[in-house]
Design a protein around this motif. Structure first.
Motif, mmCIF file in Angstrom:
data_model
loop_
_atom_site.group_PDB
_atom_site.id
_atom_site.type_symbol
_atom_site.label_atom_id
_atom_site.label_comp_id
_atom_site.label_asym_id
_atom_site.label_seq_id
_atom_site.Cartn_x
_atom_site.Cartn_y
_atom_site.Cartn_z
ATOM 1 N N GLU A 27 6.825 18.180 25.855
ATOM 2 C CA GLU A 27 7.068 19.226 26.791
ATOM 3 C C GLU A 27 8.135 20.301 26.114
ATOM 4 O OE1 GLU A 27 5.650 16.093 29.161
ATOM 5 O OE2 GLU A 27 7.570 16.185 28.139
ATOM 6 N N GLY A 28 9.234 19.773 25.198
ATOM 7 C CA GLY A 28 10.044 20.717 24.591
ATOM 8 C C GLY A 28 11.028 19.828 24.062
ATOM 9 N N VAL A 29 12.339 20.749 23.675
ATOM 10 C CA VAL A 29 13.541 19.959 23.041
ATOM 11 C C VAL A 29 14.574 19.595 24.175
ATOM 12 C CG1 VAL A 29 15.189 20.181 21.355
ATOM 13 C CG2 VAL A 29 13.167 21.322 21.107
ATOM 14 N N LEU A 30 15.181 18.215 24.096
ATOM 15 C CA LEU A 30 16.088 17.840 24.944
ATOM 16 C C LEU A 30 17.445 17.891 24.256
ATOM 17 C CD1 LEU A 30 14.004 14.847 26.425
ATOM 18 C CD2 LEU A 30 14.529 17.040 27.524
ATOM 19 N N LEU A 31 18.432 18.191 25.078
ATOM 20 C CA LEU A 31 19.781 17.957 24.564
ATOM 21 C C LEU A 31 20.690 16.978 25.560
ATOM 22 C CD1 LEU A 31 22.221 19.183 22.740
ATOM 23 C CD2 LEU A 31 22.776 20.686 24.558
ATOM 24 N N GLY A 32 20.710 15.627 24.923
ATOM 25 C CA GLY A 32 21.488 14.696 25.716
ATOM 26 C C GLY A 32 23.041 14.660 25.482
ATOM 27 N N ARG A 33 23.394 13.460 25.921
ATOM 28 C CA ARG A 33 24.706 13.004 25.435
ATOM 29 C C ARG A 33 24.787 11.495 24.840
ATOM 30 N NH1 ARG A 33 28.073 16.377 28.136
ATOM 31 N NH2 ARG A 33 27.556 17.490 29.907
ATOM 32 N N ALA A 48 4.515 17.540 36.903
ATOM 33 C CA ALA A 48 5.085 19.087 37.728
ATOM 34 C C ALA A 48 5.863 18.559 39.041
ATOM 35 C CB ALA A 48 4.075 19.850 37.764
ATOM 36 N N PRO A 49 6.751 19.524 39.671
ATOM 37 C CA PRO A 49 7.200 19.422 40.875
ATOM 38 C C PRO A 49 6.074 19.385 41.908
ATOM 39 C CG PRO A 49 8.395 21.022 39.610
ATOM 40 C CD PRO A 49 7.210 20.768 38.648
ATOM 41 N N PRO A 50 6.033 18.411 42.736
ATOM 42 C CA PRO A 50 4.827 18.032 43.843
ATOM 43 C C PRO A 50 5.158 18.752 44.933
ATOM 44 C CG PRO A 50 6.441 16.147 43.812
ATOM 45 C CD PRO A 50 6.866 16.970 42.789
ATOM 46 N N VAL A 51 5.244 20.214 44.826
ATOM 47 C CA VAL A 51 5.589 21.092 45.686
ATOM 48 C C VAL A 51 4.586 21.967 46.261
ATOM 49 C CG1 VAL A 51 8.266 20.950 45.469
ATOM 50 C CG2 VAL A 51 6.842 22.624 44.418
ATOM 51 N N GLY A 52 4.764 22.618 47.404
ATOM 52 C CA GLY A 52 3.619 23.661 47.822
ATOM 53 C C GLY A 52 2.217 23.043 47.958
ATOM 54 N N ALA A 53 1.265 23.577 47.274
ATOM 55 C CA ALA A 53 -0.038 22.880 47.229
ATOM 56 C C ALA A 53 -0.229 21.770 46.456
ATOM 57 C CB ALA A 53 -1.031 24.036 46.779
ATOM 58 N N LEU A 54 0.951 21.187 45.815
ATOM 59 C CA LEU A 54 0.985 19.964 45.007
ATOM 60 C C LEU A 54 1.221 18.962 45.837
ATOM 61 C CD1 LEU A 54 1.849 20.822 41.453
ATOM 62 C CD2 LEU A 54 -0.483 20.323 42.508
ATOM 63 N N ARG A 55 2.001 18.931 47.177
ATOM 64 C CA ARG A 55 2.377 17.985 47.927
ATOM 65 C C ARG A 55 1.225 17.225 48.374
ATOM 66 N NH1 ARG A 55 5.347 18.706 53.661
ATOM 67 N NH2 ARG A 55 7.393 19.323 52.588
ATOM 68 N N TRP A 56 1.349 15.858 48.374
ATOM 69 C CA TRP A 56 0.076 14.946 48.908
ATOM 70 C C TRP A 56 -1.142 15.153 47.713
ATOM 71 C CZ3 TRP A 56 1.669 16.892 53.937
ATOM 72 C CH2 TRP A 56 2.724 15.937 54.555
ATOM 73 N N ARG A 57 -0.765 15.356 46.736
ATOM 74 C CA ARG A 57 -1.743 15.647 45.220
ATOM 75 C C ARG A 57 -1.384 14.583 44.477
ATOM 76 N NH1 ARG A 57 -6.601 18.110 46.699
ATOM 77 N NH2 ARG A 57 -6.290 20.137 47.392
ATOM 78 N N PRO A 58 -2.349 14.013 43.522
ATOM 79 C CA PRO A 58 -1.912 13.091 42.309
ATOM 80 C C PRO A 58 -0.947 14.014 41.283
ATOM 81 C CG PRO A 58 -4.099 13.174 42.937
ATOM 82 C CD PRO A 58 -3.651 14.175 43.875
ATOM 83 N N PRO A 59 -0.150 13.489 40.758
ATOM 84 C CA PRO A 59 0.986 14.130 39.957
ATOM 85 C C PRO A 59 0.178 14.895 38.713
ATOM 86 C CG PRO A 59 0.987 11.677 39.506
ATOM 87 C CD PRO A 59 0.083 12.066 40.720
ATOM 88 N N VAL A 60 0.460 16.001 38.221
ATOM 89 C CA VAL A 60 -0.009 16.474 37.033
ATOM 90 C C VAL A 60 1.242 16.750 36.025
ATOM 91 C CG1 VAL A 60 -1.703 17.910 38.527
ATOM 92 C CG2 VAL A 60 0.261 19.029 38.108
ATOM 93 N N PRO A 61 0.652 16.964 34.744
ATOM 94 C CA PRO A 61 1.695 17.022 33.867
ATOM 95 C C PRO A 61 2.648 18.031 34.070
ATOM 96 C CG PRO A 61 -0.529 16.885 32.810
ATOM 97 C CD PRO A 61 -0.642 17.151 34.380
ATOM 98 N N ALA A 62 3.956 17.810 33.486
ATOM 99 C CA ALA A 62 4.925 18.633 33.651
ATOM 100 C C ALA A 62 4.649 19.721 32.722
ATOM 101 C CB ALA A 62 6.317 18.067 33.221
ATOM 102 N N PRO A 63 5.231 21.169 33.044
ATOM 103 C CA PRO A 63 4.965 22.137 32.214
ATOM 104 C C PRO A 63 5.914 22.183 30.961
ATOM 105 C CG PRO A 63 6.165 22.725 34.327
ATOM 106 C CD PRO A 63 5.866 21.339 34.307
ATOM 107 N N ALA A 64 5.610 22.775 29.887
ATOM 108 C CA ALA A 64 6.445 22.979 28.681
ATOM 109 C C ALA A 64 7.636 24.019 28.949
ATOM 110 C CB ALA A 64 5.675 23.114 27.593
ATOM 111 N N TRP A 65 8.712 23.899 28.399
ATOM 112 C CA TRP A 65 9.856 24.795 28.533
ATOM 113 C C TRP A 65 10.130 25.690 26.978
ATOM 114 C CZ3 TRP A 65 10.789 19.680 29.494
ATOM 115 C CH2 TRP A 65 11.158 18.858 28.598
ATOM 116 N N SER A 66 10.701 26.622 26.928
ATOM 117 C CA SER A 66 11.114 27.272 25.901
ATOM 118 C C SER A 66 12.597 26.801 25.524
ATOM 119 C CB SER A 66 10.939 28.734 25.627
ATOM 120 O OG SER A 66 11.403 29.064 26.931
ATOM 121 N N GLY A 67 13.053 26.858 24.349
ATOM 122 C CA GLY A 67 14.417 26.756 24.029
ATOM 123 C C GLY A 67 14.732 25.207 24.164
ATOM 124 N N VAL A 68 15.999 24.836 24.416
ATOM 125 C CA VAL A 68 16.356 23.551 24.330
ATOM 126 C C VAL A 68 16.919 23.255 26.005
ATOM 127 C CG1 VAL A 68 18.348 22.121 23.930
ATOM 128 C CG2 VAL A 68 17.384 23.585 22.005
#
Length: 507
Positions: A27-33, A48-68
């Protein structure tokens, strides 16, 4: 002169500051410790956050992010009741947007390392992978990559209703959203853990209580097959008869029937729509709290296709090495006469069965103190171990009986969940003094667990040999105050009688 001193101080500070590790995942670059030789990347979204229409739905892939993406601090815990002092719950905030995982890996690792994925307990109602108790640093220093996960809990994770059934397609999985989250997390590990130092072909899942039950469910879940290669079950039940998705069974209402009952109590009405259900505030879903044994364990026919014990009996579980065990005084505070599902476990006994067990326990006091623990944990663990070993798979049974001198509980043994700080070698998180014998026990358990993750066998090093259950039937390793000891399964006569009881009532 002052300016020169300030500039020199800044240079020295920069030179001594620990560099922050980066990692690139799907999904992108992580900055850890990094701290004391361990790199940590936290709050990584695996779905992806299981909120709104995704409550009580199977999980779907997390969206990508830009940057770090900042990955140095723990993320939100999933929606749950107050922790009431349980060290297995991480810090607030709490949110439905909680499907994240944390990773710990040695900073100077050479080659891909075995991976250990922890599934927390808490009755499928509480807990989080973000708790300090589950910090993976001390296991990572033994040469493994540790992953801890959050998954949906309570009615957000284990729930169904006819209105939800009406809107989903015929191939859509339902009910076991928390287990679906666990499978999604394992898929994320398969796809990304090599970039964080782990070997996707050597993944061990391990969990305690509800997390141990989750491990057994994953062992029979078709969607999890091939995502892990060894399993550890800590106090994970085994004989439970789960609720079905839409079919009542004797004494076990279907998940949809339970959903209708809750919706009515929440004011959504008997004809609640899916939109109305999704509009219920998350906190309202917490009361009354669903019961783990009767509400949150679901056989949906797809994600979890059948009861665990039936799958093991038929040889349909994952053919992987298994470590399984219990504590010596699991539910010492629950009596068979208590209200609730655990106290009712012996209700179906015949007079002859009850009398035989009463004699085996040496009278009513012994029966009352130990029968619930034996019915719910000890006999089921031995039974699953026998079935798994009988199918030809490496199996290792244990019993945990380490009791700190500072233990304030009158349990007469190791109570439920008390092995967790030993497994993670995190004794400092328990909030009371721990002695040298506890440190030795923690070293042994963490060594055995990480060796098992590495080889599919806990044996190696300087610790006593752990008998393989198939090669030496009905022998286990007991963790005692004086160290690990290989021995025959304790109190086998009591467990034999309980095995006979279960054989009769499950026909």
């Amino acid at each position: 002169m002052v300016l020169a001193s300030l500039m020199m101080a800044a240079v020295m500070s920069t030179a001594t500051e620990t560099p922050r590790p980066r990692a690139e995942v799907t999904e992108g670059v992580l900055l850890g410790r990094e701290s004391e030789g361990v790199r940590a990347f936290r709050a990584i979204p695996y779905a992806a956050p299981p909120v709104g229409a995704l409550r009580w739905r199977p999980p779907v892939p997390a969206p990508a992010w830009s940057g770090v993406r900042e990955a140095g601090e723990p993320g939100a815990i999933c929606i749950q009741p107050p922790a009431n002092g349980d060290p297995g719950v991480g810090p607030l905030p709490m949110s439905e947007d909680c499907l994240t995982l944390d990773v710990w890996a040695p900073a100077e690792a050479v080659g891909p390392l075995p991976v250990m994925v922890w599934i927390h307990g808490g009755g499928y109602n509480n807990g989080s992978g973000t708790a300090a108790l589950y910090d993976g640093s001390n296991l990572a220093r033994r040469g493994v990559v540790v992953v801890t996960i959050n998954y949906r809990l309570g009615r957000l994770g284990f729930f169904d209703h006819p209105a939800l059934a009406a809107e989903r397609g015929p191939e859509e999985s339902a009910g076991n959203y928390g287990v679906m989250d666990q499978i999604a997390a394992l898929a994320w590990v398969r796809d990304n853990i090599a970039r964080l130092g782990g070997d996707p072909e050597r993944v061990t899942i391990f969990g305690e209580s509800a997390g141990g039950a989750a491990v057994t469910q994953l062992m029979v879940a078709p969607g999890a097959r091939g995502l892990f290669h060894a399993a550890v079950v800590q106090s994970g039940l085994g004989r439970q008869r789960s609720a079905r998705l839409d079919e009542d069974r004797p004494g076990r209402p279907a998940a949809q029937a339970l959903g209708v009952s809750f919706a009515r109590s929440a004011g959504a009405g008997t004809e609640a729509t899916a939109d109305a259900l999704r509009a219920i505030p998350a906190e309202r879903l917490l009361s009354p709290m669903p019961a783990f044994y009767s509400d949150n364990l679901i056989v949906d026919g797809r994600v979890v296709p059948e009861d665990v014990v039936e799958a093991f009996a038929a040889g349909r579980q994952a053919p992987v090495p298994l470590m399984i065990g219990t504590n010596s005084a699991e539910f010492w505070w629950i009596r068979p006469s208590d209200a609730g599902v655990y106290g009712r476990t012996d209700d179906a006994m015949t007079d002859a069965e009850y009398d035989a067990l009463l004699a085996a326990y040496g009278g009513q006091a012994g029966y009352d103190a130990h029968v619930v623990s034996d019915l719910i944990f000890n006999e089921p663990a031995r039974h699953l171990a026998r079935l798994h070993a009988g199918a030809g798979h490496p199996t290792f049974l244990y019993r945990f009986d380490v009791v700190p001198a500072s233990n304030p509980e009158p349990s007469g043994g190791a109570t439920h969940a008390s092995e967790r700080p030993y497994v993670f070698d995190n004794l400092h998180t328990v909030g009371r003094p721990m002695g040298e014998r506890d440190a030795r026990a923690a070293t042994a358990m963490a060594d055995y667990w990480t060796t098992f993750a590495r080889y599919g066998d806990p044996n190696g090093g300087n610790h006593p040999a752990w008998p393989e259950f198939g090669a030496v039937p009905d022998r286990l390793l007991e963790f005692t105050n004086d160290g690990p000891v290989a021995k025959a399964v304790p109190f086998a006569d009591r467990l034999d009688l309980i095995e006979g009881f279960y054989a009769r009532v499950r026909r």
